[in-house]
Design an enzyme around this catalytic site. Structure first.
Site, PDB file in Angstrom:
ATOM      1  CB  CYS A   1      -0.992  -0.006   1.164  1.00  0.00           C
ATOM      2  SG  CYS A   1      -0.286   0.248   2.809  1.00  0.00           S
ATOM      3  CG  ASP A   2       4.258   1.263   2.435  1.00  0.00           C
ATOM      4  OD1 ASP A   2       3.284   0.530   2.644  1.00  0.00           O
ATOM      5  OD2 ASP A   2       5.243   1.316   3.191  1.00  0.00           O
ATOM      6  CB  ALA A   3       3.530   0.999  -4.032  1.00  0.00           C
TER       7      ALA A   3
END
Length: 383
Positions: free
Chosen positions: A166-168
């Site tokens: 999800c950081d991406a």
């Protein structure tokens, strides 16, 4: 003492206590309100930004200049630098770009390594120097051309090729979206949108309106039995979401879908804000990490204020949330300007304390402050 005198004495004492208490209450109220004054907002942003610049200039970069950690900090530095009189921050970013020859990181297709591309595009739009985006255009063209047909299961180093965590969503789609705005070519934004929804279909929990960090967390539980939803991880998502929306035309076919996702997530985030205005490292099990965490809190504060500034959120509901979040952030700043309570690099909830700091927390703080400055400038009564 007579009954009448007793009553008179009690009334006098109560009045004295009330009068004596009022200045304290007023002082506390004034102190709280002062954090929403434009002068205070600018001053504390200078304090935090200058501490970070001094750390970079005196002890060097803790992480490579091109690294995602610093790239996230640069986003806040650019936002603050774009305010009148803050050219020194933009000069710093130009110097960083020049020192890197305007290249992204070594892992060409890993979102972390081209997060910095959004800063290159922003600087290009300001200074119109084609060298600032020329290398990233080549990389972005190759990203657009890839089939992106792999599954997102957390194996075989999938993160080197797909947005499988999800950081991406703060790192990759933002870089492509800003490049579309810089070049006028919609293909980068369209690819960002397509890949955003691929990641969302895999990691977004439609019941909780939150994202799992990656596929390895889909079945994990916190101590209280709740699902594991990491605060900064979802902060990355919301920070990325509003930055994509910043570059998405009103008539884009995916715009409404993004706005719906944004509103659903913000409603959830607002509902689990802690009494002190922060969000703890674990969103659904805050007691396991009972201290505030400022990188997630910073991105939530930023994204909520962005929504207020763009008319997507109800002021009556969300302005109190933003005010409390800003109070949690400003109370975490050391006297010298260091921002504390920032969770270290990781992939899951972890402990923090007043002396924990990292550059991406500074980025989130400055993004929040610039959005708050815009809001109170348009809403003087909010101060």
């Amino acid at each position: 003492m007579s009954s009448a005198k007793n009553k008179l004495f009690a009334a006098f004492t109560a009045a004295a206590l009330f009068i004596g208490y009022q200045p304290v209450a007023s002082a506390r109220g004034m102190e709280k309100d002062s954090t929403l004054k434009k002068k205070y907002i600018v001053n504390i942003m200078h304090k935090v930004a200058d501490w970070q610049l001094n750390a970079w200039n005196t002890t060097g970069f803790k992480h490579p200049k091109v690294d995602w950690t610093n790239a996230a900090a640069y986003t806040g530095l650019y936002a603050f630098g774009s305010m009148k009189g803050n050219d020194k921050y933009l000069d710093f970013l130009v110097n960083v770009g020049n020192s890197l020859n305007w290249n992204t990181g070594k892992s060409r297709f890993m979102a972390d390594d081209y997060c910095i591309g959004q800063i290159y595009s922003l600087l290009y739009m300001k200074y119109k120097d084609k060298k600032m985006i020329a290398p990233f255009i080549q990389l972005a063209d190759s990203i657009v051309a890839k089939p992106h047909d792999e599954g997102l299961e957390w194996k075989n180093r999938i993160q080197l090729r797909e947005w499988a965590w999800c950081d991406a969503l703060f790192m990759g789609p933002t870089a492509l979206s800003y490049l579309s705005t810089a070049t006028g070519d919609p293909k980068y934004l369209n690819t960002a949108s397509k890949l955003w929804w691929k990641t969302t279909d895999y990691l977004y929990d439609n019941e909780e309106h939150l994202y799992f960090r990656d596929g390895s967390y889909l079945q994990k539980k916190e101590k209280n039995g709740k699902k594991v939803f990491w605060s900064r991880g979802n902060g990355w998502v919301l920070g990325g979401l509003v930055r994509v929306l910043d570059n998405m035309p009103a008539n884009h076919p995916d715009r409404k879908r993004f706005e719906t996702l944004y509103k659903d997530m913000e409603a959830k985030i607002a509902s689990i804000q802690q009494p002190d205005g922060s969000w703890h490292a674990s969103l659904l099990d805050p007691e396991s990490y009972p201290v505030k965490e400022t990188s997630g809190t910073g991105f939530y504060c930023y994204s909520i204020l962005w929504g207020l500034n763009h008319g997507l959120l109800d002021e009556k509901t969300y302005w109190p949330v933003a005010k409390k979040a800003w109070a949690a952030l400003t109370s975490s700043v050391h006297p010298d300007g260091m921002l504390g309570y920032v969770q270290r690099i990781g992939a899951a909830p972890d402990g923090v304390d007043f002396n924990s700091t990292e550059v991406y927390g500074v980025g989130a703080f400055l993004l929040s402050g610039t959005q708050l400055y815009q809001y109170v400038s348009k809403h003087p009564k909010a101060q």
